[in-house]
Motif scaffolding. Sequence first.
Motif, PDB file in Angstrom:
ATOM      1  N   UNK A 196      39.470  46.257  49.356  1.00  0.00           N
ATOM      2  CA  UNK A 196      38.858  47.225  50.260  1.00  0.00           C
ATOM      3  C   UNK A 196      38.912  46.635  51.666  1.00  0.00           C
ATOM      4  N   UNK A 197      38.985  47.483  52.701  1.00  0.00           N
ATOM      5  CA  UNK A 197      39.047  46.941  54.074  1.00  0.00           C
ATOM      6  C   UNK A 197      37.784  46.174  54.464  1.00  0.00           C
ATOM      7  N   UNK A 198      36.638  46.509  53.859  1.00  0.00           N
ATOM      8  CA  UNK A 198      35.381  45.821  54.194  1.00  0.00           C
ATOM      9  C   UNK A 198      34.413  46.013  53.033  1.00  0.00           C
ATOM     10  N   UNK A 199      33.331  45.248  53.053  1.00  0.00           N
ATOM     11  CA  UNK A 199      32.304  45.417  52.023  1.00  0.00           C
ATOM     12  C   UNK A 199      31.570  46.734  52.247  1.00  0.00           C
ATOM     13  N   UNK A 200      31.368  47.510  51.198  1.00  0.00           N
ATOM     14  CA  UNK A 200      30.725  48.806  51.396  1.00  0.00           C
ATOM     15  C   UNK A 200      29.217  48.718  51.602  1.00  0.00           C
ATOM     16  N   UNK A 201      28.617  47.533  51.383  1.00  0.00           N
ATOM     17  CA  UNK A 201      27.180  47.400  51.626  1.00  0.00           C
ATOM     18  C   UNK A 201      26.924  45.968  52.085  1.00  0.00           C
ATOM     19  N   UNK A 202      25.656  45.675  52.401  1.00  0.00           N
ATOM     20  CA  UNK A 202      25.319  44.333  52.908  1.00  0.00           C
ATOM     21  C   UNK A 202      25.411  43.276  51.810  1.00  0.00           C
ATOM     22  N   UNK A 203      25.411  43.698  50.564  1.00  0.00           N
ATOM     23  CA  UNK A 203      25.461  42.767  49.444  1.00  0.00           C
ATOM     24  C   UNK A 203      26.903  42.314  49.197  1.00  0.00           C
ATOM     25  N   UNK A 232      38.747  43.720  22.041  1.00  0.00           N
ATOM     26  CA  UNK A 232      38.450  44.852  21.148  1.00  0.00           C
ATOM     27  C   UNK A 232      37.105  45.500  21.465  1.00  0.00           C
ATOM     28  N   UNK A 233      36.227  44.763  22.167  1.00  0.00           N
ATOM     29  CA  UNK A 233      34.897  45.297  22.482  1.00  0.00           C
ATOM     30  C   UNK A 233      34.811  45.910  23.879  1.00  0.00           C
ATOM     31  N   UNK A 234      35.839  45.703  24.680  1.00  0.00           N
ATOM     32  CA  UNK A 234      35.752  46.144  26.075  1.00  0.00           C
ATOM     33  C   UNK A 234      36.092  47.625  26.199  1.00  0.00           C
ATOM     34  N   UNK A 235      35.187  48.391  26.812  1.00  0.00           N
ATOM     35  CA  UNK A 235      35.491  49.790  27.087  1.00  0.00           C
ATOM     36  C   UNK A 235      35.839  49.976  28.563  1.00  0.00           C
ATOM     37  N   UNK A 236      35.158  49.233  29.423  1.00  0.00           N
ATOM     38  CA  UNK A 236      35.365  49.463  30.851  1.00  0.00           C
ATOM     39  C   UNK A 236      34.900  48.241  31.619  1.00  0.00           C
ATOM     40  N   UNK A 237      35.665  47.855  32.619  1.00  0.00           N
ATOM     41  CA  UNK A 237      35.236  46.809  33.552  1.00  0.00           C
ATOM     42  C   UNK A 237      35.486  47.329  34.960  1.00  0.00           C
ATOM     43  N   UNK A 238      34.483  47.172  35.802  1.00  0.00           N
ATOM     44  CA  UNK A 238      34.657  47.483  37.220  1.00  0.00           C
ATOM     45  C   UNK A 238      34.027  46.360  37.991  1.00  0.00           C
ATOM     46  N   UNK A 239      34.665  45.939  39.042  1.00  0.00           N
ATOM     47  CA  UNK A 239      34.057  44.848  39.793  1.00  0.00           C
ATOM     48  C   UNK A 239      34.406  44.869  41.248  1.00  0.00           C
ATOM     49  N   UNK A 240      33.523  44.287  42.037  1.00  0.00           N
ATOM     50  CA  UNK A 240      33.790  44.014  43.445  1.00  0.00           C
ATOM     51  C   UNK A 240      33.689  42.503  43.570  1.00  0.00           C
ATOM     52  N   UNK A 241      34.773  41.880  44.010  1.00  0.00           N
ATOM     53  CA  UNK A 241      34.842  40.424  43.956  1.00  0.00           C
ATOM     54  C   UNK A 241      35.023  39.832  45.356  1.00  0.00           C
ATOM     55  N   UNK A 242      34.241  38.810  45.642  1.00  0.00           N
ATOM     56  CA  UNK A 242      34.434  38.074  46.895  1.00  0.00           C
ATOM     57  C   UNK A 242      35.385  36.923  46.609  1.00  0.00           C
ATOM     58  N   UNK A 243      36.596  37.041  47.125  1.00  0.00           N
ATOM     59  CA  UNK A 243      37.578  35.986  46.838  1.00  0.00           C
ATOM     60  C   UNK A 243      37.508  34.904  47.908  1.00  0.00           C
ATOM     61  N   UNK A 244      37.855  33.690  47.481  1.00  0.00           N
ATOM     62  CA  UNK A 244      37.784  32.569  48.416  1.00  0.00           C
ATOM     63  C   UNK A 244      38.783  32.760  49.559  1.00  0.00           C
ATOM     64  N   UNK A 245      39.940  33.348  49.238  1.00  0.00           N
ATOM     65  CA  UNK A 245      40.987  33.489  50.257  1.00  0.00           C
ATOM     66  C   UNK A 245      40.716  34.591  51.268  1.00  0.00           C
ATOM     67  N   UNK A 246      39.935  35.589  50.894  1.00  0.00           N
ATOM     68  CA  UNK A 246      39.745  36.751  51.770  1.00  0.00           C
ATOM     69  C   UNK A 246      38.329  37.306  51.565  1.00  0.00           C
ATOM     70  N   UNK A 247      37.323  36.507  51.922  1.00  0.00           N
ATOM     71  CA  UNK A 247      35.946  36.860  51.535  1.00  0.00           C
ATOM     72  C   UNK A 247      35.414  38.135  52.174  1.00  0.00           C
ATOM     73  N   UNK A 248      36.015  38.572  53.288  1.00  0.00           N
ATOM     74  CA  UNK A 248      35.483  39.766  53.960  1.00  0.00           C
ATOM     75  C   UNK A 248      36.052  41.063  53.392  1.00  0.00           C
TER      76      UNK A 248
END
Length: 386
Positions: A324-331, A290-306
């Motif tokens: 995404x095909x690749x990480x958009x930044x060095x982070x 009920x409190x959530x308006x928006x969630x956005x995330x970039x996640x490093x998954x164990x199965x496909x970390x790149x």
Amino acid sequence: MTAPSGRKPPIPLTVLTGFLGAGKTTLLNRLLKDPALAGTAVIINEFGAVGLDHLLVGESEDGIIELSSGCLCCTIRGALVTTLENLLRALDNHRIERLDRVIIETTGLADPAPVLQSVLLHPYLSIRYRLDGVVTVVDAVNGARTIETSWEAARQIAVADRIVLTKTDLSAADPGIRATIRRLNPSARILNAVDGEAEPSQLFDTQPFSTDGKIADVAAWLAGDEHEHEHEHEHEHEHEHEHEHEDAHAHHDVNRHDARIRSFVATRATPISRAALEDFLSRLAERHGEHLLRIKGLIQTAGDPDRPLVVQAAQTIFHPPASLPAWPSADHRSRLVLIVRDLPEEAEDAIIGAFSDLPRTDTADARTIADNPLAIAGFSGRFQPR
Ligand SMILES: Nc1nc2c(ncn2[C@@H]2O[C@H](COP(=O)(O)OP(=O)(O)OP(=O)(O)O)[C@@H](O)[C@H]2O)c(=O)[nH]1
């Protein structure tokens, strides 16, 4: 300013607005692929200290200008004016070859009236730019509820020249949404555009911005006549929110929209398994939906970390995550940006803690699961993207 005003035709400027998660970036990504929009500069403004939109908007980064965090309608209005002036200067000094169009994507929480005033009432910008119109994206699932709970969303619809209706493909789409929109805006053309499938010719260079055919409040908002607006409506709740909104902005906290809405980020340095992520999101929705308006995330998954997984939710609608095909930044750390309303601070701390220390299902033991502050006794469900 030394530009030879009056000689060059004014540059069309479109304000793209719509509530959090309605589909503005999706629409923009589609539109910018169209050759008809070559030479377009896009000004993006995202609410919250850690923006992700600039990482998520298409391949063509050229011409995309990210305004510093804060809400476009108040704290960084000056930055918008400066950006628009700088674009003209760059064009006049031939530092950029062309500037055929400008699109301003507002935050989902923006009151569009001050944004429009910045251009319409500015002595120089109003000559060099022509307000081509306001395009408002409305989500067919959350739209009606959002109008009830957020005066900004109602204003975004009321000022629109064109309305883009999204998410009509979802089973939860509201069949009455067009009628709801019509009550706020009797004249704007309403386009159905699942996943932003719209033609530039439907949205740009059609009819220029005008208050004709719009509800009377629109002209009052643009004149900055809030007093009149408040009296006309005698809508205490709305009035209260406007004051909260102003108060919060006075303190320049970029993570706060008003006394009730704020943004925060949860991060995690180690990869997460898909199953643990799904559990976490399920619990989050179940416990704090009920409190959530928006969630956005970039996640490093164990199965496909790149290949980062993009997690998106608008209120409690979780969209299928895409890679995404690749990480958009060095982070490469996983980041979840949440925008919440009336969420207790302890719950925020619990969410941050739980995300940074998710039990890994491959190594999970009973203690780590029990220690997870989001854990719900007996819960065994899975996050089901709709
Ligand atoms: N099923 C479905 N999903 C959509 C549609 N349009 C957008 N989405 C999804 O909705 C989510 C939010 O879309 P965005 O384009 O990021 O929304 P936004 O308005 O830019 O969000 P903010 O910038 O946070 O306010 C994404 O996961 C999109 O894929 C649609 O027509 N149908």
